[in-house]
Structure formats: C-alpha cells, structure tokens
Design an enzyme around this catalytic site. Structure first.
Site, PDB file in Angstrom:
ATOM      1  N   GLU A 137      -4.661 -45.350 -19.445  1.00  0.00           N
ATOM      2  CA  GLU A 137      -4.949 -43.991 -19.015  1.00  0.00           C
ATOM      3  C   GLU A 137      -5.840 -43.900 -17.783  1.00  0.00           C
ATOM      4  O   GLU A 137      -5.674 -42.990 -16.977  1.00  0.00           O
ATOM      5  CB  GLU A 137      -5.593 -43.208 -20.172  1.00  0.00           C
ATOM      6  N   SER A 403      15.484  -5.676 -19.155  1.00  0.00           N
ATOM      7  CA  SER A 403      16.123  -4.586 -19.906  1.00  0.00           C
ATOM      8  C   SER A 403      15.843  -4.638 -21.399  1.00  0.00           C
ATOM      9  O   SER A 403      16.137  -3.666 -22.108  1.00  0.00           O
ATOM     10  CB  SER A 403      17.638  -4.608 -19.673  1.00  0.00           C
TER      11      SER A 403
END
Length: 717
Positions: A137, A403
């Site tokens: 990491e 809509s």
C-alpha cells in the site's frame, strides 16, 4: 495726496499657521524629491538584472508560473476549507454502538459498530503483517509527509506503460483521509480535499497513530472493518497469530476487498497474496527465501459460505438504529426487513444488464431500492461493488430525476380537481426566459392528462404548474409523500431538475401502492438488547401512517400510471399477467436514467448512470432501467399471492384496461392526424400556383433541340 493706510500686524496665531503651512509645503516637497531619488536609484539598480534573449524568456515563464501557482493554491484552499469542518468534531469516534443485524427470517447478516472487534495495537502485530501492508500500500510511508510524490510518479509511469491502472498512487494517509472524512466520488474537488486532509493528519497524528487508524477502519470484505475483524472472519484467529501467507492474503484485500475476498473467490485471493509476497521482495523488506514457504503453502480460510454481506443495506440500517435507539442503549440486536433473495435478484439484475449493455450505453453504475407494500425495505443496491466504493448511491447520491418527478405534479393536479381525461394543451410554452420542449421537439396539441403522462409530454406539467398549480403546492406534495431530499422551489423542478435519492423515489411512489398513505417505510422491526429485552418494536412504537392522497386522486393517478407500461414509455417494464405501474425519467444530456414502478406487492426504484456525471449514449428510462426493474420484479413475484394496485380491480392484466388503453391510443392517433390535417393547407397558395404557371410557360417557350449529336460527340462527352 492721501498717504496709504498702514498694514495691520499679524498676531501670533496667524504667524504660527503660516509657519505650519510652510513646513507642510517643504516637507511634501522633500518627500517627493526623496521618492523620486529612490525610484531613480532603484531603476538604475534593477537594470543590472535585466535579461535579454532566451534568459528573459525563462524568467517570464517562471514568473507567470509562480503567479498561476499562487492563484491555484488559493482556489484549492477555498475548495478544501469545507473538508476541514469535519475535523472539528470527534472524528476519531465511530460511535459507541455495537449492533448485530438479522434478516426478516432471523438469520444474522452482519454487524456494525466499534465494539465488534477489539483493536490490536500496531506494536503487538507481527512484523510480517506490517511489512506486507506497507510493501503493497505505501512503501515510503515513514519517509513522506502525507503525499508520496515519488510513489505517485512511479504509479503514473507504470500505469502509462501498461495502458491501464496497475498501481495506485494514494498514500496510506490519503486513503485514511478518504475513509474518515470523504466519499469515493471521483472528482477533482475530492482529490484536493484528500490532499489537504492528508497534510492535516500528518501534522496532528504520529505515523503510528495513522497506521493504527488505517488498519482499524479499512473495509476488508465480508462485511468486516479492520484487520483484526478480517483475521477472525477469514482465518478464525487474531491478527497476532497470522502467519506470512495469511498476512499476505489480508494485505491484498485493501485494494479490492470484494474482488479478492477469499470466502468468495479463493483462487483470486491466493493470486493476489502472491503479488503481495513479490512486493515484499521488491521493496527489500524480505528476501525470496523468506517468502518461499508462503508461496508453496498459500493460506486456507474458514468456510463461511458464499453468502455476500448486504453492506449497503447494513450501512443504511445502522443509521436507522442510531435514530431510534434510546440513550444508553448501544449493544443491540436489530431485526430488519431485509430479504436476501430479493437482494440477490436486485444485484443480479443490475450486474447482468450492465455487463450486457454497459458499453453500448456507456453506463457503469446503478442503484436499486425495493419496498414491499407494507413499507418494509427488502433490498438496497447502493452500487456494483461495495469493496471498490462504500458510497451508497441509493441513499446518499442526489441525482436529477427527469420525468420520473412528473407524478408529483399530476398528483397535485388530481387534488385540485383535474382528472385523467382533462384536456390540456401540449403545445409550446414559455415561462419567463425558459421554453421547455417535448422529446423530439414535437408539439403535442390538445391532449388528455392520461396520454400526457403515458407519452411523457414535457409541456403539459409545465403548463399545469404555470397556469393552474404553482410551484409551492407541488413541492409540498413531494415532501408529504416522504421525499427527504432538498427540493429547489424553481419552475424547472416540474421536469425533475432537483436532485433526489433512489430511496426517496421508492418512498414517494410507494404512496400510490399503499392506498395513498405515507409513513410506513422502515428497515428495523425490533431492537433487542443482548439480554433479550425488546427496546423498540415498529408495530408499537412507530408513528402510524397517515393519508396524503385522497381516494379519488389515488384512483386517477394509478389509472394514469398503469397506462405508462401499456402504451407509453415503459413498455419494457411489463410483467406477464400482472398489472404494473410506473414512470420513466431521463435527464439532460442522458446523464441519469430512471424507472420507478410498483405493483400491488412491491415498489422498486432503479437508477443508472455514471459517478462522474458523464453522459450515457442516449440511454432513456424506458430502456435499461425498465429492463433492470422488469427482471427483478419477475423474480420477486414468483410464488406469492398477488395483491391489487389500489384503484385497479385485479392484479392480473385486465382485458378491459387493455381495451381502454387501445381506445385511448386510437383517439390520440386520430386527434394527432386531425391536428396535422388542420395545419396542412387544403389547396396551393396563389403564389405557388403562379410560380408553377410561369415555369410551364418558360418550358413551352424554350427552343426545341436540334438533331441528335454525332456518335463521336457523345463519346467525347
């Protein structure tokens, strides 16, 4: 000869004033003179540094660069200031809740809270565990100050060389900043906040504290947070007892915990662990001989089955527990409304359609919420991969509804005396400087509200709001229906420009399925202490539902909404032998597509789009979202008693309804043909007639052609 009048002597005050005036004049003169001298000297001195040619070009570039850089820093700081507000609170605390969650049948589905697993100090963890994490990491974790510039440069180089993302450039501090304060949204603003917060963490915490928080807070797959919980879940032991092979497997989960979760995909987890072992060697933390045993004997995991943890649902349910739990009640068991089968069907439908059609429509993400007619939330899909992004798109993301917002407008109209057969002009309309258009730019003419809903005509709800209803009543209707998202009381709201969550959409539409009542949505049925005492029961303690839509308005709305899948924009949402109702939604530039629909049994809201707000390739709500909804609902309605939609007599497809829909369609087509005929002139205009006559006379007066050209002439041509 008259002698002149003698002058009056000036007094002492006048003399002092004259002296002051002279002093001011002389002082100003001296200041100006000195200033000119200084400026001239400075100019002469600066000429010594005046550059010409290519040297001056370099200086100009550097000067502009410093100017732009300073301006950029000001902008970035302005963007980062809101992020720092989160650091003012008790950001270290996760909350002192410890909750175990059960599904509707009493099976454990996960846990949330700080007391789930005791944190193990970094000093007590094995050395190979820490090295495996750092090698994978952030190798230079103890050498940088929050942002690893060298590591970032290396990652960019490797990604460019591989033409794909093969290395991440974020440091452990940056990842912790994201986990503590930010979301996983992929925006430039978020990256700026992440960088500033990383520097803030480095300034306020030691490296050991940062690493400790990172190992305790990271999501590790299987519904676990923190390396100690992951060690217990996958290997049935504490992190203090992990061997190198097991440590490598856990270290490989930080990048993609869902993809590499060993209880789901053990071969992928072992392959990833082998990459971690290679990282240990490449970083110089270990030798090849030290990792050889771990390569030859990869880790085995405890058999937990392949049941995925419903993490998006658990995150939402945990927030619900915090709202309803009483002071002093922290260690609890929560009985939820979660249905694993419906959750699996929802996830499968989203993933199936995105895999099949994602590239075609340029869409990458989706979210779904399913609510049963009794208000129980049965499933939540907050995204495709919880391991890649814990941001819950179903409950947190505000996306324009298009809509699919129109039913709130029409519901308001029904309460104001309109009916599905009321006729409104669908022609062009302007509201101030806003002139909305229908899909395709066509004019609808005079049209019934039922057909306007089915065909998703834009100008009709705008005309209703402008001329008959107003904006405030429409907003009040949406809020009354249970919409919690902040709605902007703007005229464009009627076409869905305000952002709403998928949960809000499902909640609002469930009013139509629940006979006009709101307030029944819930995810927690009971809260029980560890000793078995019931401290909350939804049936007894929740506020009773209340009516927000009259019976007549409800019947009118459901009549219109059931017409949308039959003859409107949602034909792909039809379920065999079952009446369905709903509405599609598509936003500007095709960024968001919705279908929200319901039967007598379930209400489900589906959203599809992209996290970075990039447009899709002409995806409408009636295409992929309706297909996702239909596949999910077909499964959900297997082997259950079908319930009627309120106002619709039968839960099966009614021939009478189909006949009415066909008749309405026929009338609409006839009306459209009549409108078109009315706009077409019955005869040619006098000007056109005269033009044709002139052309005829010109042709008649033209000289006739002589003998045909010779063959050689034709060949030359």
């Amino acid at each position: 000869m008259v002698s002149p009048e003698p002058r009056k002597r000036r007094g002492p005050i006048a003399s002092r004033l004259l002296a002051l005036d002279a002093w001011i004049d002389s002082s100003l003169y001296e200041i100006g003179f000195k200033a000119r001298q200084f400026w001239e000297a400075a100019t002469i001195f600066s000429r010594r540094f005046r550059l010409k040619g290519w040297r001056r070009g370099i200086i100009e570039v550097l000067s502009e660069g410093f100017t732009l850089g300073a301006g950029g820093m000001v902008v970035m700081l302005a963007l980062a200031i809101p992020a720092f507000q989160d650091t003012a609170g008790d950001w270290r605390a996760q909350g002192d809740f410890a909750v175990t969650f059960l599904d509707r049948y009493g099976n454990e589905i996960g846990q949330r809270g700080i007391i789930q697993r005791d944190s193990v100090p970094v000093d007590e963890m094995p050395d190979h565990v820490i090295k495996a994490v750092l090698a994978t990491e952030d190798r230079r974790f103890f050498d940088h100050y929050g942002i690893d510039v060298l590591g970032l440069s290396r990652a960019i180089f490797e990604n460019v060389r591989a033409n794909s993302v093969v290395q991440g450039g974020s440091s452990i501090t940056q990842q912790l900043a994201k986990n503590l304060f930010l979301t996983n949204e992929r925006t430039f603003e978020r990256k700026i906040k992440e960088a500033f917060l990383s520097l803030w963490l480095e300034a306020n915490l030691s490296k050991k504290e940062i690493l400790q928080l990172y190992l305790d807070r990271a999501y590790m797959g299987g519904g676990t947070f923190g390396i100690e919980a992951a060690a217990d879940f996958y290997f049935g032991k504490s992190v203090k007892d992990l061997n190198l092979a097991e440590a490598a497997m856990l270290a490989g989960l930080f990048k993609a915990p869902t993809k590499y979760a060993p209880h789901i995909n053990l071969p992928a987890a072992r392959a990833r662990a082998n990459v971690v072992l290679s990282n240990l060697v490449d970083s110089g933390f270990m030798t090849e001989g030290q990792v050889l045993q771990a390569r030859l004997h990869p880790a085995d995991v405890v058999d937990r089955g392949e049941q995925k943890s419903p993490d998006y649902f658990l995150d939402w349910a945990f927030d619900e527990v915090k709202k309803i739990a009483k002071p002093g009640q922290h260690s609890l068991v929560a009985h939820t409304t979660f249905d694993a089968n419906i959750q699996k069907a929802a996830e499968e439908s989203v993933e199936f359609h995105l895999r099949q059609f994602g590239k075609e429509y340029n869409v990458t993400e989706g979210a779904v919420v399913v609510i049963e007619t009794n208000g129980a939330v049965r499933a939540i899909v907050g995204g495709r991969d919880y391991g890649a992004s814990q941001f819950n798109r179903a409950t947190k993301a505000l996306r324009q509804t298009g809509s699919s917002f129109k039913p709130y407008v029409y519901a308001t109209a029904m309460e104001h005396g309109f009916t599905p057969n009321s006729i409104i002009s669908g022609g062009p309309i302007s509201w101030g400087n806003w002139s909305p258009h229908n899909y395709g730019g066509e004019s609808a003419g005079n049209i019934t509200l039922l057909m306007a809903m089915a065909k998703s005509i834009n100008t009709v709800p705008v005309r209703l709001a402008k001329d008959y209803l107003g904006i405030d009543p429409i907003k009040a209707t949406a809020v009354a229906f249970g919409v919690e998202s902040p709605l902007e009381a703007h005229k464009t709201m009627v076409l869905g420009t305000s952002g709403m969550t998928v949960m809000d959409q499902a909640t609002g539409y469930s009013v139509f399925a629940q006979n006009g009542f709101v307030g029944s949505r819930h995810g927690i049925t009971q809260l029980v202490t560890r000793t078995g005492d019931v401290v909350y029961d939804w049936n007894k303690d929740a506020t009773p539902p209340h009516r927000v839509l009259s019976e007549q308005a409800l019947k009118s709305m459901n009549t219109m909404l059931t017409a949308v899948p039959v003859m409107g924009t949602a034909r792909r949402a039809q379920i065999p032998n079952i009446v369905v109702a709903g509405k599609t939604g598509t936003t500007q530039s095709y960024r968001d597509a919705w279908f929200v629909g319901f039967t007598g049994n379930y209400t489900a809201a589906v959203w599809l789009g992209n996290d970075d707000f990039t447009p899709t390739k002409n995806m409408t709500g009636g295409s992929l979202p309706a297909m996702v909804w239909q596949r999910l609902m077909v499964y959900a309605h297997q082997n259950i008693d079908l319930k009627p939609i309120p106002g619709i007599d039968k839960p099966f497809v009614d021939d009478q309804i189909a006949a009415k829909a066909a008749e309405a369609q026929k009338k609409s087509d006839e009306q459209a043909a009549a409108d078109a005929a009315a706009q077409r002139p019955p005869v040619l205009s006098s000007r056109t007639t005269q033009t044709l006559r002139d052309m005829t006379q010109a042709f008649q007066a033209a000289p006739k052609l002589n003998t045909p050209a010779a063959p050689e002439t034709l060949s030359a041509l």
